[in-house]
Design a protein around this motif. Structure first.
Motif, PDB file in Angstrom:
ATOM      1  N   PRO A  71     -23.705  42.042 -14.006  1.00 40.25           N
ATOM      2  CA  PRO A  71     -23.800  43.420 -14.490  1.00 40.25           C
ATOM      3  C   PRO A  71     -22.567  43.866 -15.274  1.00 40.25           C
ATOM      4  CG  PRO A  71     -24.504  43.292 -12.215  1.00 40.25           C
ATOM      5  CD  PRO A  71     -23.933  41.954 -12.569  1.00 40.25           C
ATOM      6  N   ALA A  72     -21.398  43.353 -14.877  1.00 39.93           N
ATOM      7  CA  ALA A  72     -20.157  43.661 -15.593  1.00 39.93           C
ATOM      8  C   ALA A  72     -19.287  42.411 -15.555  1.00 39.93           C
ATOM      9  CB  ALA A  72     -19.431  44.836 -14.956  1.00 39.93           C
ATOM     10  N   ASP A  73     -18.561  42.179 -16.624  1.00 43.57           N
ATOM     11  CA  ASP A  73     -17.654  41.035 -16.701  1.00 43.57           C
ATOM     12  C   ASP A  73     -16.250  41.521 -16.985  1.00 43.57           C
ATOM     13  OD1 ASP A  73     -19.393  38.809 -16.361  1.00 43.57           O
ATOM     14  OD2 ASP A  73     -20.049  38.975 -18.436  1.00 43.57           O
ATOM     15  N   LEU A  74     -15.282  40.830 -16.415  1.00 43.33           N
ATOM     16  CA  LEU A  74     -13.879  41.091 -16.687  1.00 43.33           C
ATOM     17  C   LEU A  74     -13.281  39.802 -17.210  1.00 43.33           C
ATOM     18  CD1 LEU A  74     -11.393  42.976 -16.468  1.00 43.33           C
ATOM     19  CD2 LEU A  74     -11.051  42.048 -14.168  1.00 43.33           C
ATOM     20  N   THR A  75     -12.689  39.849 -18.409  1.00 47.14           N
ATOM     21  CA  THR A  75     -12.050  38.678 -18.994  1.00 47.14           C
ATOM     22  C   THR A  75     -10.622  39.017 -19.391  1.00 47.14           C
ATOM     23  OG1 THR A  75     -12.928  39.220 -21.179  1.00 47.14           O
ATOM     24  CG2 THR A  75     -14.217  37.683 -19.844  1.00 47.14           C
ATOM     25  N   PHE A  76      -9.789  37.994 -19.439  1.00 46.28           N
ATOM     26  CA  PHE A  76      -8.385  38.147 -19.782  1.00 46.28           C
ATOM     27  C   PHE A  76      -8.011  37.259 -20.956  1.00 46.28           C
ATOM     28  CE2 PHE A  76      -8.368  39.315 -15.291  1.00 46.28           C
ATOM     29  CZ  PHE A  76      -7.523  40.414 -15.279  1.00 46.28           C
ATOM     30  N   THR A  77      -7.099  37.736 -21.791  1.00 48.75           N
ATOM     31  CA  THR A  77      -6.480  36.932 -22.836  1.00 48.75           C
ATOM     32  C   THR A  77      -5.003  37.327 -22.925  1.00 48.75           C
ATOM     33  OG1 THR A  77      -7.049  38.534 -24.561  1.00 48.75           O
ATOM     34  CG2 THR A  77      -8.600  36.711 -24.218  1.00 48.75           C
ATOM     35  N   THR A  78      -4.210  36.427 -23.485  1.00 46.89           N
ATOM     36  CA  THR A  78      -2.808  36.745 -23.768  1.00 46.89           C
ATOM     37  C   THR A  78      -2.538  36.442 -25.226  1.00 46.89           C
ATOM     38  OG1 THR A  78      -2.081  34.530 -23.111  1.00 46.89           O
ATOM     39  CG2 THR A  78      -1.988  36.252 -21.426  1.00 46.89           C
ATOM     40  N   ASP A  79      -1.526  37.104 -25.796  1.00 47.42           N
ATOM     41  CA  ASP A  79      -1.206  36.851 -27.194  1.00 47.42           C
ATOM     42  C   ASP A  79      -0.267  35.661 -27.368  1.00 47.42           C
ATOM     43  OD1 ASP A  79       1.143  38.008 -26.260  1.00 47.42           O
ATOM     44  OD2 ASP A  79       1.439  39.276 -28.027  1.00 47.42           O
ATOM     45  N   ALA A  80       0.249  35.112 -26.261  1.00 46.35           N
ATOM     46  CA  ALA A  80       1.118  33.945 -26.317  1.00 46.35           C
ATOM     47  C   ALA A  80       1.043  33.193 -24.995  1.00 46.35           C
ATOM     48  CB  ALA A  80       2.561  34.360 -26.600  1.00 46.35           C
ATOM     49  N   ALA A  81       1.198  31.888 -25.059  1.00 48.94           N
ATOM     50  CA  ALA A  81       1.180  31.078 -23.841  1.00 48.94           C
ATOM     51  C   ALA A  81       2.564  30.950 -23.228  1.00 48.94           C
ATOM     52  CB  ALA A  81       0.623  29.693 -24.149  1.00 48.94           C
ATOM     53  N   THR A  82       3.595  31.269 -24.008  1.00 51.39           N
ATOM     54  CA  THR A  82       4.959  31.161 -23.507  1.00 51.39           C
ATOM     55  C   THR A  82       5.743  32.420 -23.845  1.00 51.39           C
ATOM     56  OG1 THR A  82       5.769  30.117 -25.533  1.00 51.39           O
ATOM     57  CG2 THR A  82       4.997  28.644 -23.773  1.00 51.39           C
ATOM     58  N   ALA A  83       6.801  32.614 -23.094  1.00 51.52           N
ATOM     59  CA  ALA A  83       7.739  33.711 -23.350  1.00 51.52           C
ATOM     60  C   ALA A  83       9.126  33.218 -22.979  1.00 51.52           C
ATOM     61  CB  ALA A  83       7.372  34.946 -22.545  1.00 51.52           C
ATOM     62  N   ASN A 108     -22.854  44.788 -19.020  1.00 47.18           N
ATOM     63  CA  ASN A 108     -24.051  44.011 -19.354  1.00 47.18           C
ATOM     64  C   ASN A 108     -25.343  44.667 -18.874  1.00 47.18           C
ATOM     65  OD1 ASN A 108     -22.559  41.924 -20.558  1.00 47.18           O
ATOM     66  ND2 ASN A 108     -22.142  41.030 -18.563  1.00 47.18           N
ATOM     67  N   LYS A 109     -25.249  45.841 -18.272  1.00 46.62           N
ATOM     68  CA  LYS A 109     -26.440  46.533 -17.767  1.00 46.62           C
ATOM     69  C   LYS A 109     -26.998  47.485 -18.814  1.00 46.62           C
ATOM     70  CE  LYS A 109     -27.320  47.675 -13.598  1.00 46.62           C
ATOM     71  NZ  LYS A 109     -27.400  48.200 -12.261  1.00 46.62           N
ATOM     72  N   THR A 110     -28.129  48.078 -18.501  1.00 50.58           N
ATOM     73  CA  THR A 110     -28.744  49.061 -19.392  1.00 50.58           C
ATOM     74  C   THR A 110     -28.368  50.486 -18.995  1.00 50.58           C
ATOM     75  OG1 THR A 110     -30.744  49.039 -18.042  1.00 50.58           O
ATOM     76  CG2 THR A 110     -30.695  47.564 -19.963  1.00 50.58           C
ATOM     77  N   TYR A 111     -27.384  50.625 -18.102  1.00 47.77           N
ATOM     78  CA  TYR A 111     -26.885  51.927 -17.659  1.00 47.77           C
ATOM     79  C   TYR A 111     -25.384  51.977 -17.896  1.00 47.77           C
ATOM     80  CZ  TYR A 111     -31.344  52.404 -15.284  1.00 47.77           C
ATOM     81  OH  TYR A 111     -32.671  52.489 -15.003  1.00 47.77           O
ATOM     82  N   ASP A 112     -24.850  53.192 -18.029  1.00 50.60           N
ATOM     83  CA  ASP A 112     -23.420  53.373 -18.247  1.00 50.60           C
ATOM     84  C   ASP A 112     -22.602  52.948 -17.034  1.00 50.60           C
ATOM     85  OD1 ASP A 112     -23.922  54.545 -20.707  1.00 50.60           O
ATOM     86  OD2 ASP A 112     -23.743  56.597 -19.955  1.00 50.60           O
ATOM     87  N   VAL A 113     -21.403  52.404 -17.289  1.00 47.94           N
ATOM     88  CA  VAL A 113     -20.403  52.242 -16.236  1.00 47.94           C
ATOM     89  C   VAL A 113     -19.702  53.589 -16.130  1.00 47.94           C
ATOM     90  CG1 VAL A 113     -18.233  51.154 -15.570  1.00 47.94           C
ATOM     91  CG2 VAL A 113     -20.018  49.775 -16.626  1.00 47.94           C
ATOM     92  N   ILE A 149     -18.453  53.484 -19.960  1.00 40.87           N
ATOM     93  CA  ILE A 149     -18.661  52.348 -20.847  1.00 40.87           C
ATOM     94  C   ILE A 149     -20.168  52.227 -21.039  1.00 40.87           C
ATOM     95  CG2 ILE A 149     -18.292  49.894 -21.227  1.00 40.87           C
ATOM     96  CD1 ILE A 149     -15.965  50.065 -19.191  1.00 40.87           C
ATOM     97  N   PRO A 150     -20.676  52.509 -22.248  1.00 40.15           N
ATOM     98  CA  PRO A 150     -22.118  52.443 -22.498  1.00 40.15           C
ATOM     99  C   PRO A 150     -22.663  51.024 -22.363  1.00 40.15           C
ATOM    100  CG  PRO A 150     -21.004  53.723 -24.198  1.00 40.15           C
ATOM    101  CD  PRO A 150     -19.944  53.032 -23.396  1.00 40.15           C
ATOM    102  N   PRO A 151     -23.962  50.889 -22.202  1.00 40.17           N
ATOM    103  CA  PRO A 151     -24.583  49.565 -22.084  1.00 40.17           C
ATOM    104  C   PRO A 151     -24.239  48.676 -23.285  1.00 40.17           C
ATOM    105  CG  PRO A 151     -26.169  51.276 -21.583  1.00 40.17           C
ATOM    106  CD  PRO A 151     -24.950  51.966 -22.101  1.00 40.17           C
ATOM    107  N   GLY A 152     -23.901  47.430 -22.998  1.00 42.24           N
ATOM    108  CA  GLY A 152     -23.618  46.458 -24.041  1.00 42.24           C
ATOM    109  C   GLY A 152     -22.256  46.595 -24.693  1.00 42.24           C
ATOM    110  N   GLN A 153     -21.455  47.564 -24.282  1.00 44.52           N
ATOM    111  CA  GLN A 153     -20.148  47.749 -24.900  1.00 44.52           C
ATOM    112  C   GLN A 153     -19.028  47.276 -23.985  1.00 44.52           C
ATOM    113  OE1 GLN A 153     -19.352  51.498 -26.732  1.00 44.52           O
ATOM    114  NE2 GLN A 153     -21.400  51.659 -27.604  1.00 44.52           N
TER     115      GLN A 153
END
Length: 170
Positions: A30-42, A57-62, A115-119
């Motif tokens: 129904p909902a997904d959480l993903t992570f990204t970083t702008d660099a692999a090192t610091a 991912n649902k047809t209803y608002d979060v 968060i509207p559906p699909g957004q």
């Protein structure tokens, strides 16, 4: 033998009249959480942008999101690694806006529900590595989340792991 024949006839009738269950792909969460970083090192004194994207991912608002972010066990075992979250922004159609807060708990309000559906909504945290941080260690986090939808349902997920940031010294 008579029961097998009766079952076959019943199955054929259901298929002909379209009442048999069809094969379908597994529904997405129904909902997904993903992570990204702008660099692999610091490097010590540097920073990395850690982006978190919540997708509805649902047809209803979060309507509500609760999310935590905590360092992984391996990260906590390296006391020489020093870091903190120093900034937070929410990406909007009009540009980035400051979040309501940073820290390890309750990052959910930063998503700017609804968060509207699909957004999706993306929140970016600035991970600042201290100038006196140790080197050759990985900084990583994990997260749990809970989301409520306008149809009175909810979902929870986790742990969701972030990409690790390697602290390197020149």
């Amino acid at each position: 033998m008579r029961r097998v024949g009766l079952t076959a006839v019943l199955g054929l009738l259901l298929t002909v009249f379209g009442l048999a269950p069809g094969a379908s792909a597994a529904d997405p969460a129904p909902a997904d959480l993903t992570f990204t970083t702008d660099a692999a090192t610091a490097t010590p004194g540097g920073s990395v942008q850690l982006s978190m994207t919540m997708t509805n991912n649902k047809t209803y608002d979060v309507l509500f999101v609760y999310q935590t972010i905590e360092p992984t066990w391996l990260t906590t075992q390296r006391p020489d690694l020093k870091y903190s979250f120093t900034g937070c922004t929410l990406a909007t159609a009009a540009g980035s806006t400051p979040c309501s807060g940073t820290g390890p708990n309750n990052l959910g309000p930063n998503y700017g529900a609804t968060i509207p559906p699909g957004q999706s909504r993306t929140v970016t945290l600035t991970l600042q590595v201290a100038a006196d941080s140790g080197c050759n260690g990985n900084i990583g986090f994990y997260s749990y989340y809970y989301a409520e939808f306008s149809d009175a349902t909810n979902t929870s997920g986790g742990p969701v792991f972030t990409p690790e940031t390697r602290v390197v010294c020149a």
